[in-house]
Design an enzyme around this catalytic site. Sequence first.
Site, mmCIF file in Angstrom:
data_model
loop_
_atom_site.group_PDB
_atom_site.id
_atom_site.type_symbol
_atom_site.label_atom_id
_atom_site.label_comp_id
_atom_site.label_asym_id
_atom_site.label_seq_id
_atom_site.Cartn_x
_atom_site.Cartn_y
_atom_site.Cartn_z
ATOM 1 N N SER A 64 3.555 10.737 9.119
ATOM 2 C CA SER A 64 3.536 10.706 7.711
ATOM 3 C C SER A 64 4.687 10.996 7.099
ATOM 4 O O SER A 64 5.423 11.323 5.902
ATOM 5 C CB SER A 64 2.101 11.669 7.081
ATOM 6 O OG SER A 64 1.112 11.165 7.751
ATOM 7 N N ARG A 98 0.615 -0.603 -0.146
ATOM 8 C CA ARG A 98 -0.071 0.121 -0.059
ATOM 9 C C ARG A 98 0.810 0.947 0.045
ATOM 10 O O ARG A 98 0.713 2.008 -0.884
ATOM 11 C CB ARG A 98 -1.147 0.143 1.084
ATOM 12 C CG ARG A 98 -2.089 0.845 0.958
ATOM 13 C CD ARG A 98 -1.791 2.263 1.236
ATOM 14 N NE ARG A 98 -0.840 2.340 2.538
ATOM 15 C CZ ARG A 98 -0.614 4.010 3.193
ATOM 16 N NH1 ARG A 98 -0.272 4.136 2.573
ATOM 17 N NH2 ARG A 98 -0.568 3.789 4.781
ATOM 18 N N ASP A 99 1.492 1.544 0.681
ATOM 19 C CA ASP A 99 2.683 2.912 0.745
ATOM 20 C C ASP A 99 4.182 2.497 -0.216
ATOM 21 O O ASP A 99 3.573 3.942 -1.005
ATOM 22 C CB ASP A 99 3.265 2.898 2.524
ATOM 23 C CG ASP A 99 3.675 4.181 3.141
ATOM 24 O OD1 ASP A 99 3.754 5.069 2.010
ATOM 25 O OD2 ASP A 99 2.995 4.838 3.977
ATOM 26 N N HIS A 112 7.410 7.010 9.342
ATOM 27 C CA HIS A 112 8.632 7.033 8.044
ATOM 28 C C HIS A 112 10.132 6.799 8.435
ATOM 29 O O HIS A 112 10.542 8.070 9.638
ATOM 30 C CB HIS A 112 8.074 8.023 6.861
ATOM 31 C CG HIS A 112 6.938 7.801 6.633
ATOM 32 N ND1 HIS A 112 6.978 6.877 4.938
ATOM 33 C CD2 HIS A 112 5.867 7.807 7.052
ATOM 34 C CE1 HIS A 112 5.970 6.989 4.510
ATOM 35 N NE2 HIS A 112 5.026 7.057 5.710
ATOM 36 N N HIS A 143 3.392 3.978 -3.292
ATOM 37 C CA HIS A 143 3.935 5.594 -3.523
ATOM 38 C C HIS A 143 4.790 5.587 -4.674
ATOM 39 O O HIS A 143 5.315 5.633 -6.019
ATOM 40 C CB HIS A 143 4.599 6.502 -2.953
ATOM 41 C CG HIS A 143 3.022 6.797 -2.026
ATOM 42 N ND1 HIS A 143 1.914 7.133 -2.431
ATOM 43 C CD2 HIS A 143 2.417 6.608 -0.272
ATOM 44 C CE1 HIS A 143 0.692 7.304 -1.424
ATOM 45 N NE2 HIS A 143 1.203 6.853 -0.196
#
EC number: 4.1.3.39
Length: 348
Positions: free
Chosen positions: A170, A16-17, A201, A20
């Site tokens: 985030s 999912r992440d 992150h 990007h």
Amino acid sequence: MNLKGKRITVHDMTLRDGMHPKRHQMTLDQMRAVATGLDAAGVPLIEVTHGDGLGGSSVNYGFPAHTDAEYLGAVIPLLKRAKVSALLLPGIGTVDHLKEAHALGVHTIRVATHCTEADVSEQHIAMARKLDMDTVGFLMMSHMNSPEGLVKQAKLMESYGANCIYITDSAGYMLPDDVKARLGAVRDALQPQTELGFHGHHNLAMGVANSIAAIEAGANRIDGAAAGLGAGAGNTPLEVFVAVCERMGIETGVDVWKIQDVAEDLVVPMMDFPIRLDRDALTLGYAGVYGSFLLFAKRAGDKYGIPARDILVELGRRGMVGGQEDMIEDTALTLAKARAAQAKREAA
């Protein structure tokens, strides 16, 4: 710090992440291979959607290679132990998207809002609970709110029915003391049965340290990604985090060797570029900028001849948040015009 015997749930973000940096172009075969590898390694929860969640396919956020339904339908039937989660941002994803995900077999829904806007999550959280889903309130860009402010937002999500609240870094901006202050305050304010999670992150290389700090503050769900595949400098690298937990006696249930193999043999080869702490990713963490802005800023920088780092610093100064991707090009254009005007004055 003695966390020996503490049991946590590891939640993988690779699919999912990790969308990007892949520009949402993962193939179904890549999804299947990574998901089954994670399952075999003992990862209990795997997130699968467009990088911006259910319904993210758009001009603003990017068109994926396949629909959410195709990705979910490819992965869920193959898993033997792991459950699948999906991210949903109100305003991007709808209640209909939520119902479709549930029908496809999604176990956990994470309803994500900016850290001051939990009130927009009520409809989606309430519906997820009505469907008897594991329901998470996900407070993004949490460095932009105080511990006291986050408590108010977390309690709103809890009141709507969320059984777990996430404090989300985030931008990869927070340091361990920031994490402890925020998660400690939220943990004290929530009902004992409400779980607490942390999503980090690696933009200041603090992903693992911050995740350990979160556990110390009471978190029992921790996000990471194999080989760190995620926005910016990536998510907390899961194989490193699992190894650190093993050293500390924190129980994850994840095989320390198998998760390394997933990262090295499956995830690294599918990267379009190395996920590392370059100057632009470092700027995200330093300036507190939303991680998925990175590639947008690089593209705008190439178009207007402005270093991506300068665009990111300006976005941080303006306090831009997730959902304002359309303003990145506007910011780059404004900077380009200002610099052209300055150059003209200096030449006069």
